[in-house]
Each structure stands twice: as C-alpha cells, then as structure tokens.
Write a protein that holds these residues in place. Structure first.
Motif, mmCIF file in Angstrom:
data_model
loop_
_atom_site.group_PDB
_atom_site.id
_atom_site.type_symbol
_atom_site.label_atom_id
_atom_site.label_comp_id
_atom_site.label_asym_id
_atom_site.label_seq_id
_atom_site.Cartn_x
_atom_site.Cartn_y
_atom_site.Cartn_z
ATOM 1 N N LYS A 310 51.761 53.654 98.344
ATOM 2 C CA LYS A 310 51.462 54.437 97.157
ATOM 3 C C LYS A 310 51.137 53.447 96.036
ATOM 4 O O LYS A 310 51.930 52.553 95.734
ATOM 5 C CB LYS A 310 52.651 55.301 96.770
ATOM 6 N N VAL A 311 49.983 53.560 95.417
ATOM 7 C CA VAL A 311 49.538 52.624 94.390
ATOM 8 C C VAL A 311 49.876 53.198 93.018
ATOM 9 O O VAL A 311 49.527 54.332 92.701
ATOM 10 C CB VAL A 311 48.022 52.361 94.501
ATOM 11 N N HIS A 312 50.580 52.393 92.203
ATOM 12 C CA HIS A 312 51.003 52.867 90.884
ATOM 13 C C HIS A 312 50.665 51.836 89.811
ATOM 14 O O HIS A 312 51.058 50.671 89.912
ATOM 15 C CB HIS A 312 52.505 53.138 90.874
ATOM 16 N N ASP A 313 49.948 52.284 88.808
ATOM 17 C CA ASP A 313 49.635 51.452 87.639
ATOM 18 C C ASP A 313 50.801 51.540 86.660
ATOM 19 O O ASP A 313 51.099 52.613 86.133
ATOM 20 C CB ASP A 313 48.341 51.954 86.988
ATOM 21 N N ILE A 314 51.469 50.417 86.441
ATOM 22 C CA ILE A 314 52.622 50.419 85.532
ATOM 23 C C ILE A 314 52.191 50.857 84.139
ATOM 24 O O ILE A 314 52.917 51.570 83.447
ATOM 25 C CB ILE A 314 53.275 49.025 85.494
ATOM 26 N N GLY A 315 51.016 50.442 83.710
ATOM 27 C CA GLY A 315 50.477 50.893 82.433
ATOM 28 C C GLY A 315 51.134 50.288 81.215
ATOM 29 O O GLY A 315 50.900 50.740 80.097
ATOM 30 N N ALA A 316 51.974 49.277 81.393
ATOM 31 C CA ALA A 316 52.690 48.681 80.261
ATOM 32 C C ALA A 316 51.765 47.801 79.438
ATOM 33 O O ALA A 316 50.868 47.144 79.968
ATOM 34 C CB ALA A 316 53.880 47.867 80.762
ATOM 35 N N GLU A 317 51.998 47.794 78.144
ATOM 36 C CA GLU A 317 51.212 46.960 77.235
ATOM 37 C C GLU A 317 52.058 45.860 76.608
ATOM 38 O O GLU A 317 51.570 45.100 75.789
ATOM 39 C CB GLU A 317 50.596 47.830 76.144
ATOM 40 N N VAL A 318 53.323 45.777 76.990
ATOM 41 C CA VAL A 318 54.222 44.778 76.429
ATOM 42 C C VAL A 318 54.354 43.614 77.393
ATOM 43 O O VAL A 318 54.605 43.812 78.584
ATOM 44 C CB VAL A 318 55.623 45.386 76.167
ATOM 45 N N ASP A 319 54.169 42.409 76.899
ATOM 46 C CA ASP A 319 54.399 41.201 77.680
ATOM 47 C C ASP A 319 55.780 40.679 77.296
ATOM 48 O O ASP A 319 55.966 40.102 76.231
ATOM 49 C CB ASP A 319 53.322 40.159 77.377
ATOM 50 N N TYR A 320 56.763 40.925 78.179
ATOM 51 C CA TYR A 320 58.140 40.573 77.843
ATOM 52 C C TYR A 320 58.362 39.068 77.787
ATOM 53 O O TYR A 320 59.373 38.614 77.273
ATOM 54 C CB TYR A 320 59.102 41.213 78.853
ATOM 55 N N ARG A 321 57.426 38.293 78.300
ATOM 56 C CA ARG A 321 57.546 36.842 78.159
ATOM 57 C C ARG A 321 57.399 36.424 76.699
ATOM 58 O O ARG A 321 57.896 35.385 76.290
ATOM 59 C CB ARG A 321 56.472 36.133 78.987
ATOM 60 N N MET A 322 56.689 37.268 75.929
ATOM 61 C CA MET A 322 56.409 36.922 74.536
ATOM 62 C C MET A 322 57.277 37.697 73.555
ATOM 63 O O MET A 322 57.069 37.616 72.351
ATOM 64 C CB MET A 322 54.928 37.202 74.223
ATOM 65 N N ASP A 329 61.468 34.266 63.805
ATOM 66 C CA ASP A 329 61.715 33.155 64.716
ATOM 67 C C ASP A 329 60.524 32.212 64.761
ATOM 68 O O ASP A 329 59.392 32.592 64.425
ATOM 69 C CB ASP A 329 61.995 33.662 66.135
ATOM 70 N N ASP A 330 60.794 30.997 65.206
ATOM 71 C CA ASP A 330 59.737 30.026 65.430
ATOM 72 C C ASP A 330 59.102 30.341 66.786
ATOM 73 O O ASP A 330 59.727 30.176 67.830
ATOM 74 C CB ASP A 330 60.336 28.605 65.437
ATOM 75 N N ASP A 331 57.868 30.834 66.780
ATOM 76 C CA ASP A 331 57.238 31.265 68.021
ATOM 77 C C ASP A 331 56.266 30.232 68.577
ATOM 78 O O ASP A 331 55.430 30.542 69.422
ATOM 79 C CB ASP A 331 56.516 32.595 67.821
ATOM 80 N N ARG A 332 56.389 28.982 68.121
ATOM 81 C CA ARG A 332 55.522 27.942 68.662
ATOM 82 C C ARG A 332 55.869 27.650 70.122
ATOM 83 O O ARG A 332 57.028 27.678 70.516
ATOM 84 C CB ARG A 332 55.666 26.647 67.845
ATOM 85 N N VAL A 333 54.853 27.349 70.915
ATOM 86 C CA VAL A 333 55.072 26.979 72.310
ATOM 87 C C VAL A 333 55.480 25.512 72.404
ATOM 88 O O VAL A 333 56.375 25.139 73.157
ATOM 89 C CB VAL A 333 53.802 27.237 73.140
ATOM 90 N N TYR A 334 54.815 24.663 71.633
ATOM 91 C CA TYR A 334 55.153 23.245 71.576
ATOM 92 C C TYR A 334 55.781 22.945 70.220
ATOM 93 O O TYR A 334 55.177 23.199 69.173
ATOM 94 C CB TYR A 334 53.903 22.382 71.774
#
Length: 364
Positions: A310-322, A329-334
């Motif tokens: 069964k194929v399901h599109d999660i459809g989420a727009e949030v990237d929890y890594r970010m 907060d300081d959101d710099r990667v480096y």
C-alpha cells in the motif's frame, strides 16, 4: 472521514488516508488540491472549520474530521507509544505521523497470524538461458548473454505478471521528503512488531548483500553448465527468505543499473515465497530510478511493488532535522570563528540533544 464541502452537490475524492466530499454549487467537482490542503490542516482529535481559496478561484468552507481518532490505538502498538511520547513532550504533534502510525498498527494486526507459504509454483519448460559463467558475464546471462536471442520465451514474464498477493501479504510503502520522520516510524514499527523472522536494513546495504551473495553463488556454480543467472537470483532470494520474511527497508531507492536490472526478478521470487515488505523512501514508486540508464528494464518492477505494498504519501512539510532550534537560537551549521560565543552555542546545542542526560568519567 474527512469531509470537504464547497457549496452544493457532493463529490468524493481521495487524499492519502482521508476520504473527502467536495461541494461546489449543484455540480460535482473533483478538486484534489482542496483535499490535499485539508489533509495538511486536519488534526485527528479536532473538528475544524477553515475558509479556503482554491487554486482555481473557488472559495468555500471546509469542515473536516478524522474519524480514526475515535478508535482506540492498538495496545502496545506504534500509535499508542507515539501518543505517550507526545503527551510527555518528547515529540511534537504531527497528525500526518499519527496517520502513518495507525497504518503501521493496522499492518501489524494484518500479519499477526500471517505465515508465508515458502513454496513456488513448478517451473514451466522454457528455453534455457546461457549459463552464468558464459559470454557476457552474470548480467549478460540475465539478458541472454552476448548471443542474439532466438524467439524469446514469455513464460517467466507471464508468471511474474500473474503474481498476486495472498491474504495478509500486502505491505506498506511510506514516502515523503527528508526529515519527515520516516526512519523514526520504521524503527518503532520494527521494535513493536511481534514477528521473529524479520529484518530491518537500509536498502542500499541490502542490495550490496544481494550482489555479494550472487557473486559467491556465481563462483560456486562456475563449473556447472546448467546454472543460469536467473537460477542464481532465485537461490539468493530463497536463502534470504529463510532468514526473514518480513523485510523492512529504510531509504528505498534505486540508483545503479546493476540493481535496477535484477529488482523485478529477485522480488518476484521473494513475493511468491510470501515476503511482506515495509519500506520508506523519499519518492513514490513511479519515480524510482527516474532517468536511469536503460530504465525500461526496471519499469516492470514498479507495478509489482505497488501490487504488494500500500503506497502512502506522508504529505509532511516539516523537516524535523531543522526544527531543533528556537527563533533565538544560533542556527548556523558551521560555528566559526571558534570564540567564546560559539563555544557556548555548541554546548547549548549538545545539552539540548542530550535532553538532560549526562555521564561523566567515561571514555569516548
């Protein structure tokens, strides 16, 4: 049920795990965009009324409710654990993930008493392919070696096209963008499912294992003249099925032609023996191996995968890594230069990830 109303007569549409009714004037209207928008907004525990401007200029009132919220989660299942984590503040509320957790629980119930048959239909007589040790190498053997084929047999393809899932065998294919929690949900399902013969692996690593086993089989059969490339693929699939029939693939993707050309063959054997596949991916099945070399050789695998999952599109727009940082907060990667402010920021980020858990006097 998700009910979407835009005016007068009703029309049913589908959006992921939700079914929709759309009204506009007296005329039924198919409007998947409105359904998708409603699905993104819906919360399983609430009934909401939202005014929506559609992409074709229609306006109206959307009323929606997810009826699955009224059912109790499976005891000890993914959804129950997920809701407990949400109540403790360990994770953020995400209605789309809750839908996926419910689908994983439904799958767990479905295969609770499932047992693969572990047998295959007898092979019909067919013209033999060149041996695996012959001209063209292993992959040449899959396509008839270096010789121009005589009238090719349609028997293998006919058998694979007639392959259908048995009761309880349909798995689940979850796809969505990066950082939407696919691995998190897969890990929870794998930990909760009460199946002994199961395997959870990154799909790329699994394909490496497949090729390694094929190589060993090919070396072992080099002295034989009756072992074809198809035979070796079937032997590897059978060996893997004896180890695990519930296959949980994380990051299902196909990027190399050496993988693409054997996908249908090895999965046809796995499915015929009774394998159940649960997979996560960044793309839908129809986009697998997109623009890949000799992609037509891969295309027959796609309907097979869709038939058994069964194929399901999660459809989420949030990237929890970010989403681990607050606005202040300081959101710099480096973090550079390596000054006092940067050191404090790094310490704060590390403490947040640890969630208050600390150990001292240990060697890393």
């Amino acid at each position: 049920m998700l009910r979407v109303r835009l005016g007068g007569a009703a029309y049913g549409a589908s959006c992921g795990a939700y079914s929709c009714l759309i009204r506009h004037g007296a005329k039924p209207l198919r409007h998947a965009r409105a359904a998708r928008l409603a699905a993104r907004l819906v919360a399983p525990t609430h009934r909401l009324d939202v005014s929506v401007q559609s992409e074709v200029g229609l306006t109206g009132l959307i009323q929606f409710r997810n009826s699955s919220s009224s059912s109790s989660p499976m005891p000890g299942g993914c959804l129950e654990t997920y809701l407990q984590m949400k109540a403790k503040g360990e994770i953020q509320e995400d209605p789309r993930q809750e839908v996926c957790m419910k689908m994983l629980d439904d799958l767990a119930k479905q295969i609770e008493n499932y047992s693969p048959k572990m047998t295959r239909a007898p092979k019909a007589a067919a013209p033999s392919s060149p041996p695996s040790g012959g001209g063209g190498g292993f992959f040449g053997g899959l396509f008839g070696g270096t010789k121009a084929p005589s009238a090719p047999s349609k028997t293998p393809d006919a058998a694979q096209s007639s392959l259908k899932p048995v009761a309880g065998q349909i798995g689940l294919y979850l796809w969505g963008g990066t950082g939407t929690g696919k691995t998190f949900m897969m890990n929870m399902f794998y930990d909760k499912i009460k199946v002994q013969n199961k395997k959870r692996i990154h799909f790329h690593e699994w394909m490496i294992d497949v090729h390694s086993r094929l190589h060993q089989k090919q070396k072992g059969s080099s002295a034989k003249t009756d072992s074809t490339a198809d035979d070796l693929v079937e032997q590897v699939a059978a060996d893997m099925m004896r180890e695990a029939w519930l296959l949980c693939f994380d990051e299902f993707q196909v990027t190399h032609i050496s993988d693409a050309i054997i996908m249908k063959r090895i999965f046809s054997v796995l499915f015929e023996l009774g394998a159940v596949v649960v997979a996560t991916s960044n793309r839908p099945p129809k986009d697998l191996y997109l623009n890949g070399l000799n992609r037509p050789l891969f295309l027959p695998f796609i309907p097979m995968l869709e038939a058994f999952c069964k194929v399901h599109d999660i459809g989420a727009e949030v990237d929890y890594r970010m989403s681990s940082s607050r606005d202040d907060d300081d959101d710099r990667v480096y973090l550079t230069p390596n000054g006092p402010d940067e050191k404090r920021s790094l310490e704060a980020k590390f403490a947040k990830i640890c969630n208050g858990y600390e150990r001292s006097n240990v060697q890393v």
